[in-house]
Design a protein around this motif. Sequence first.
Motif, PDB file in Angstrom:
ATOM      1  N   LEU A   1      11.067 -11.830   7.347  1.00  0.00           N
ATOM      2  CA  LEU A   1      10.467 -10.953   8.444  1.00  0.00           C
ATOM      3  C   LEU A   1      11.443  -9.781   8.743  1.00  0.00           C
ATOM      4  N   ILE A   2      12.802  -9.962   8.889  1.00  0.00           N
ATOM      5  CA  ILE A   2      13.654  -8.963   9.002  1.00  0.00           C
ATOM      6  C   ILE A   2      13.634  -8.109   8.175  1.00  0.00           C
ATOM      7  N   SER A   3      13.891  -8.521   6.799  1.00  0.00           N
ATOM      8  CA  SER A   3      14.175  -7.839   5.692  1.00  0.00           C
ATOM      9  C   SER A   3      12.856  -6.996   5.300  1.00  0.00           C
ATOM     10  N   MET A   4      11.546  -7.519   5.580  1.00  0.00           N
ATOM     11  CA  MET A   4      10.442  -6.882   5.364  1.00  0.00           C
ATOM     12  C   MET A   4      10.220  -5.761   6.540  1.00  0.00           C
ATOM     13  N   LEU A   5      10.800  -5.920   7.583  1.00  0.00           N
ATOM     14  CA  LEU A   5      10.929  -4.689   8.637  1.00  0.00           C
ATOM     15  C   LEU A   5      11.705  -3.547   8.284  1.00  0.00           C
ATOM     16  N   ILE A   6      12.936  -4.003   7.618  1.00  0.00           N
ATOM     17  CA  ILE A   6      13.765  -3.143   7.144  1.00  0.00           C
ATOM     18  C   ILE A   6      13.340  -2.084   6.028  1.00  0.00           C
ATOM     19  N   SER A   7      12.641  -3.064   5.193  1.00  0.00           N
ATOM     20  CA  SER A   7      12.054  -2.344   3.637  1.00  0.00           C
ATOM     21  C   SER A   7      10.879  -1.488   4.328  1.00  0.00           C
ATOM     22  N   LEU A   8      10.085  -1.842   5.334  1.00  0.00           N
ATOM     23  CA  LEU A   8       8.997  -1.036   5.445  1.00  0.00           C
ATOM     24  C   LEU A   8       9.430   0.252   6.286  1.00  0.00           C
ATOM     25  N   THR A   9      10.510   0.216   7.066  1.00  0.00           N
ATOM     26  CA  THR A   9      10.866   1.227   7.643  1.00  0.00           C
ATOM     27  C   THR A   9      11.223   2.373   6.660  1.00  0.00           C
TER      28      THR A   9
ATOM     29  N   ILE B   1       0.756  -1.256  -0.303  1.00  0.00           N
ATOM     30  CA  ILE B   1      -0.023   0.112  -0.089  1.00  0.00           C
ATOM     31  C   ILE B   1       0.845   1.339  -0.009  1.00  0.00           C
ATOM     32  N   ILE B   2       1.966   1.182   0.818  1.00  0.00           N
ATOM     33  CA  ILE B   2       2.714   2.396   0.827  1.00  0.00           C
ATOM     34  C   ILE B   2       3.618   2.729  -0.432  1.00  0.00           C
ATOM     35  N   SER B   3       3.858   1.305  -1.106  1.00  0.00           N
ATOM     36  CA  SER B   3       4.627   1.511  -2.364  1.00  0.00           C
ATOM     37  C   SER B   3       3.722   2.137  -3.515  1.00  0.00           C
ATOM     38  N   VAL B   4       2.271   1.725  -3.401  1.00  0.00           N
ATOM     39  CA  VAL B   4       1.400   2.189  -4.489  1.00  0.00           C
ATOM     40  C   VAL B   4       1.358   3.803  -4.048  1.00  0.00           C
ATOM     41  N   GLY B   5       1.293   4.244  -2.973  1.00  0.00           N
ATOM     42  CA  GLY B   5       1.076   5.658  -2.473  1.00  0.00           C
ATOM     43  C   GLY B   5       2.479   6.388  -3.204  1.00  0.00           C
ATOM     44  N   LEU B   6       3.551   5.758  -3.026  1.00  0.00           N
ATOM     45  CA  LEU B   6       4.766   6.151  -3.569  1.00  0.00           C
ATOM     46  C   LEU B   6       4.589   6.444  -5.059  1.00  0.00           C
ATOM     47  N   PHE B   7       4.150   5.277  -5.864  1.00  0.00           N
ATOM     48  CA  PHE B   7       4.065   5.162  -7.184  1.00  0.00           C
ATOM     49  C   PHE B   7       3.147   6.505  -7.746  1.00  0.00           C
ATOM     50  N   VAL B   8       1.966   6.454  -7.166  1.00  0.00           N
ATOM     51  CA  VAL B   8       1.136   7.588  -7.539  1.00  0.00           C
ATOM     52  C   VAL B   8       1.768   8.800  -7.541  1.00  0.00           C
ATOM     53  N   ARG B   9       2.693   9.270  -6.671  1.00  0.00           N
ATOM     54  CA  ARG B   9       3.370  10.546  -6.642  1.00  0.00           C
ATOM     55  C   ARG B   9       4.733  10.302  -7.507  1.00  0.00           C
ATOM     56  N   LEU B  10       4.910   9.339  -8.230  1.00  0.00           N
ATOM     57  CA  LEU B  10       5.950   9.252  -9.147  1.00  0.00           C
ATOM     58  C   LEU B  10       7.206   8.923  -8.508  1.00  0.00           C
ATOM     59  N   LYS B  11       7.353   8.108  -7.451  1.00  0.00           N
ATOM     60  CA  LYS B  11       8.695   8.061  -6.603  1.00  0.00           C
ATOM     61  C   LYS B  11       8.889   6.577  -6.827  1.00  0.00           C
TER      62      LYS B  11
ATOM     63  N   LYS C   1      13.006  -2.641  -2.547  1.00  0.00           N
ATOM     64  CA  LYS C   1      13.274  -4.196  -3.161  1.00  0.00           C
ATOM     65  C   LYS C   1      14.564  -4.486  -3.343  1.00  0.00           C
ATOM     66  N   LEU C   2      15.678  -3.458  -3.560  1.00  0.00           N
ATOM     67  CA  LEU C   2      16.971  -3.955  -3.419  1.00  0.00           C
ATOM     68  C   LEU C   2      17.365  -3.963  -1.863  1.00  0.00           C
ATOM     69  N   ILE C   3      16.738  -3.257  -1.207  1.00  0.00           N
ATOM     70  CA  ILE C   3      17.350  -3.426   0.325  1.00  0.00           C
ATOM     71  C   ILE C   3      16.529  -4.781   0.767  1.00  0.00           C
ATOM     72  N   TYR C   4      15.480  -5.219   0.582  1.00  0.00           N
ATOM     73  CA  TYR C   4      14.888  -6.379   0.770  1.00  0.00           C
ATOM     74  C   TYR C   4      15.609  -7.648   0.323  1.00  0.00           C
ATOM     75  N   GLY C   5      16.028  -7.365  -0.821  1.00  0.00           N
ATOM     76  CA  GLY C   5      16.613  -8.526  -1.906  1.00  0.00           C
ATOM     77  C   GLY C   5      18.136  -8.812  -1.019  1.00  0.00           C
ATOM     78  N   VAL C   6      18.737  -7.660  -0.705  1.00  0.00           N
ATOM     79  CA  VAL C   6      20.034  -7.966  -0.186  1.00  0.00           C
ATOM     80  C   VAL C   6      20.092  -8.423   1.260  1.00  0.00           C
ATOM     81  N   SER C   7      19.111  -7.806   2.015  1.00  0.00           N
ATOM     82  CA  SER C   7      19.166  -8.142   3.455  1.00  0.00           C
ATOM     83  C   SER C   7      18.809  -9.647   3.454  1.00  0.00           C
TER      84      SER C   7
ATOM     85  N   TYR D   1      10.387   2.649  -4.343  1.00  0.00           N
ATOM     86  CA  TYR D   1      10.040   1.419  -4.459  1.00  0.00           C
ATOM     87  C   TYR D   1      11.193   0.381  -4.990  1.00  0.00           C
ATOM     88  N   LEU D   2      11.907   0.869  -5.908  1.00  0.00           N
ATOM     89  CA  LEU D   2      12.969   0.115  -6.516  1.00  0.00           C
ATOM     90  C   LEU D   2      14.051  -0.248  -5.195  1.00  0.00           C
ATOM     91  N   PHE D   3      14.259   0.863  -4.655  1.00  0.00           N
ATOM     92  CA  PHE D   3      15.441   0.882  -3.644  1.00  0.00           C
ATOM     93  C   PHE D   3      15.035  -0.140  -2.574  1.00  0.00           C
TER      94      PHE D   3
END
Length: 166
Positions: free
Chosen positions: A145-153, A97-107, A115-121, A111-113
Amino acid sequence: MTAVFTLLMAYWGVIQVPAESFSETALNLFSYIHVNKYKNNYYKVKSNILTLASLLILLFGIFLLIFDYIAYDHSIVELIAILVIMFLSLLNLRIEIISVGLFVRLKTDSYLFSKLIYGVSVVILISFFYLFTNIHYIHIFVSFLISMLISLTYLRVKERNVWKNE
């Protein structure tokens, strides 16, 4: 253990359905908010979407928990894994939901960063568990779980900057 992990991943896919469905709804609503300059409504609409989708995720998760308890020979670890999967789905809902909110604002870079944070972690954490413990499927879910928390933050910080009231 591979069969149990595969089953748990299938459960995760089923529990994720509300997150995927409501991200489409959020896209339409957030676009409307942005185009009509109703930025003050963003957090209220987001909260309503998260509440309804979270309830559906919990409903799907409880159904699968009961189904698994009745249908399969299970251990407490598997039941805990299903609870962790439910929590992962709730976190992923927020990320979607946050990612969609950022998409709407053309950010889209945010989103890409994220996903990169999530994948690397995830790779780092799974490697850590593999090297220093007797890796088990629960370690993989903890890595998610830990990676999602980092990405969500990260996404929440970006969201506050993009959707602040003017």
